[in-house]
Design an enzyme around this catalytic site. Structure first.
Site, PDB file in Angstrom:
ATOM      1  N   HIS A 232       0.846  -1.205   0.000  1.00 40.56           N
ATOM      2  CA  HIS A 232       0.000   0.000   0.000  1.00 40.56           C
ATOM      3  C   HIS A 232       0.876   1.248   0.000  1.00 40.56           C
ATOM      4  O   HIS A 232       1.271   1.759   1.050  1.00 40.56           O
ATOM      5  CB  HIS A 232      -0.914  -0.030   1.234  1.00 40.56           C
ATOM      6  CG  HIS A 232      -1.972   1.023   1.239  1.00 40.56           C
ATOM      7  ND1 HIS A 232      -3.327   0.733   1.301  1.00 40.56           N
ATOM      8  CD2 HIS A 232      -1.903   2.372   1.190  1.00 40.56           C
ATOM      9  CE1 HIS A 232      -4.021   1.852   1.297  1.00 40.56           C
ATOM     10  NE2 HIS A 232      -3.177   2.880   1.242  1.00 40.56           N
TER      11      HIS A 232
ATOM     12  N   HIS B 105       1.171   4.910  -2.297  1.00 40.83           N
ATOM     13  CA  HIS B 105       0.696   5.767  -3.393  1.00 40.83           C
ATOM     14  C   HIS B 105       1.913   6.399  -4.076  1.00 40.83           C
ATOM     15  O   HIS B 105       2.695   7.093  -3.410  1.00 40.83           O
ATOM     16  CB  HIS B 105      -0.217   6.861  -2.855  1.00 40.83           C
ATOM     17  CG  HIS B 105      -1.457   6.330  -2.201  1.00 40.83           C
ATOM     18  ND1 HIS B 105      -2.660   6.237  -2.855  1.00 40.83           N
ATOM     19  CD2 HIS B 105      -1.668   5.840  -0.960  1.00 40.83           C
ATOM     20  CE1 HIS B 105      -3.570   5.720  -2.040  1.00 40.83           C
ATOM     21  NE2 HIS B 105      -2.992   5.479  -0.880  1.00 40.83           N
TER      22      HIS B 105
ATOM     23  N   HIS C 181      -9.648   1.426  -0.263  1.00 37.50           N
ATOM     24  CA  HIS C 181      -9.552   2.052   1.050  1.00 37.50           C
ATOM     25  C   HIS C 181     -10.929   1.971   1.721  1.00 37.50           C
ATOM     26  O   HIS C 181     -11.944   2.276   1.086  1.00 37.50           O
ATOM     27  CB  HIS C 181      -9.186   3.528   0.922  1.00 37.50           C
ATOM     28  CG  HIS C 181      -7.759   3.787   0.557  1.00 37.50           C
ATOM     29  ND1 HIS C 181      -7.180   3.298  -0.578  1.00 37.50           N
ATOM     30  CD2 HIS C 181      -6.792   4.506   1.192  1.00 37.50           C
ATOM     31  CE1 HIS C 181      -5.921   3.705  -0.633  1.00 37.50           C
ATOM     32  NE2 HIS C 181      -5.650   4.433   0.431  1.00 37.50           N
TER      33      HIS C 181
ATOM     34  N   GLU D 276     -10.807   3.627   7.272  1.00 39.70           N
ATOM     35  CA  GLU D 276      -9.666   4.487   7.616  1.00 39.70           C
ATOM     36  C   GLU D 276     -10.211   5.712   8.354  1.00 39.70           C
ATOM     37  O   GLU D 276      -9.953   5.896   9.533  1.00 39.70           O
ATOM     38  CB  GLU D 276      -8.897   4.910   6.353  1.00 39.70           C
ATOM     39  CG  GLU D 276      -7.743   5.863   6.643  1.00 39.70           C
ATOM     40  CD  GLU D 276      -7.157   6.523   5.382  1.00 39.70           C
ATOM     41  OE1 GLU D 276      -7.831   6.574   4.346  1.00 39.70           O
ATOM     42  OE2 GLU D 276      -6.012   7.020   5.483  1.00 39.70           O
TER      43      GLU D 276
ATOM     44  N   ASP E  55       1.844   4.002   3.014  1.00 39.56           N
ATOM     45  CA  ASP E  55       0.808   4.869   2.445  1.00 39.56           C
ATOM     46  C   ASP E  55       1.428   6.024   1.632  1.00 39.56           C
ATOM     47  O   ASP E  55       1.511   5.944   0.413  1.00 39.56           O
ATOM     48  CB  ASP E  55      -0.094   5.405   3.563  1.00 39.56           C
ATOM     49  CG  ASP E  55      -1.531   5.656   3.135  1.00 39.56           C
ATOM     50  OD1 ASP E  55      -1.876   5.316   1.993  1.00 39.56           O
ATOM     51  OD2 ASP E  55      -2.309   6.186   3.945  1.00 39.56           O
ATOM     52  N   ASP E  56       1.816   7.092   2.307  1.00 36.62           N
ATOM     53  CA  ASP E  56       2.378   8.288   1.646  1.00 36.62           C
ATOM     54  C   ASP E  56       3.540   8.778   2.506  1.00 36.62           C
ATOM     55  O   ASP E  56       3.401   9.770   3.239  1.00 36.62           O
ATOM     56  CB  ASP E  56       1.306   9.387   1.558  1.00 36.62           C
ATOM     57  CG  ASP E  56       0.021   8.879   0.930  1.00 36.62           C
ATOM     58  OD1 ASP E  56      -0.032   8.766  -0.307  1.00 36.62           O
ATOM     59  OD2 ASP E  56      -0.927   8.576   1.687  1.00 36.62           O
TER      60      ASP E  56
END
Ligand code: ADE
Ligand code: ZN
Length: 324
Positions: A12, A14, A188, A191, A269-270
């Site tokens: 996961h 991005h 997603h 969350e 994630d980011d």
């Protein structure tokens, strides 16, 4: 333990959200684009809520224009991944930012990104994602170009964006299209919204993996169902803490979910938005009870088994995790 040396699988991540701030600033300088409001005085991305995070993210994406920009981004992100011991990664990337859903343009972006990925030591796959708050129509456009280009490095389809917008069922058509093209599915959910969002997502979109899904912990019956059905959660503890879903790792449900038999994996994630990386995630988990080196290998085997890639790749990489 040297955490960067532990071999890792990340499911996961991005692509746009992994762009180092310096990379975006350099590109903005080259193109003469004004990035006012995107960075703070220390050069970090600026945001203070989930909605602001999404807005800053989209502003930063404005500077990513050409296939070459995206190819350079893939190289930069995979270089960073390799430095943290990642050997297999699946990258979310939004066709909306790669030609806006035009198939001919998308193929050009994909060619540039694939070339960069294939030149990297990290085994990478792409999961094109629709952006929930761009709406179901746009999601269909993203699903269509993803389905048309299924195969090669495109092995999945997903959805990110603002979970509070629309209902999961509004995206069923897009996910049906992706399923028919034999893409692996993830979305997603759970969350920023609660367990009901996870239930609706499983029911309407028939995904095998859930991005985050951590708020399922608020519903014990759902936790039992996730465990029984073998739904895999792409858990991103540092992201959840940065976005204030939980105060800290002590309050985070990753261990409780795992103890309840849910298949959990760990991702970032980011990373630059949340001031994290894969080594930092493992280092933090290792300080909490019940997380040893053997547990890291176990979650990596779980991740590799849930990966959207062919069996030969899976078996080759599974062998890198002790006890495979
Ligand atoms: N897009 C990028 N990061 C995201 C996140 N954490 N939640 C939803 N959409 C995203
Ligand atoms: Zn995400």
């Amino acid at each position: 333990m040297n955490f960067s040396e532990i071999p890792k699988t990340e499911l996961h991540l991005h692509l746009e959200g992994a762009a180092p701030p310096a990379f975006i600033r350099r590109l903005a300088q080259e193109k003469g684009v004004n990035m006012g409001g995107v960075f703070d005085e220390n050069g970090a991305y600026v945001w203070s809520s989930f909605v602001e995070f999404l807005a800053t993210y989209e502003r930063a994406c404005e500077v990513l224009k050409t296939p070459e920009d995206f190819g350079r981004l893939v190289s930069a992100v995979l270089e960073e991944q390799a430095a943290h011991g990642v050997i297999y990664t699946e990258m979310f990337l939004a066709p909306d930012f790669c030609g806006g859903g035009d198939l001919i343009a998308w193929r050009e972006y994909l060619a540039a990104m694939s070339e960069a990925a294939l030149a990297s030591p990290v085994e990478a796959r792409f999961i094109p994602t629709c952006v929930r708050h761009f709406g179901p129509e746009q999601a269909r456009v993203s699903a269509r170009v993803s389905a048309e280009t299924a195969g090669g490095l495109v092995t999945g389809f997903g959805m990110g964006g603002d979970e509070s917008q629309y209902r999961a069922a509004d995206f069923a058509y897009a996910f049906d299209m992706a399923r028919e093209a034999e893409l692996g599915l993830t979305s997603h959910a759970g969350e920023v919204e609660g367990p009901q969002s996870v239930r609706e997502t499983l029911e309407a979109l028939k995904v095998s993996r859930i991005g985050h899904g951590v708020r399922a912990i608020e519903d014990p019956a759902l936790v039992a169902e996730l465990a029984e059905r073998g739904v895999v959660l792409e858990v991103c503890p540092g992201s959840n803490i940065a976005l204030k879903v939980y105060d800290d790792l002590k309050a985070h449900p990753i261990s409780a979910l795992r103890e309840a038999g849910v298949l959990v994996t760990v991702s970032t994630d980011d990373p630059p938005y949340f001031h994290t990386d894969m080594s930092a995630e493992y280092r933090a988990l290792n300080k909490t009870p019940g997380w040893t080196r053997a547990d890291f290998d176990a979650i990596n085997r779980t991740a590799m088994n849930a990966a959207f890639c062919d069996t030969e790749t899976k078996n080759r990489l599974l062998a890198k995790f002790n006890g495979a």
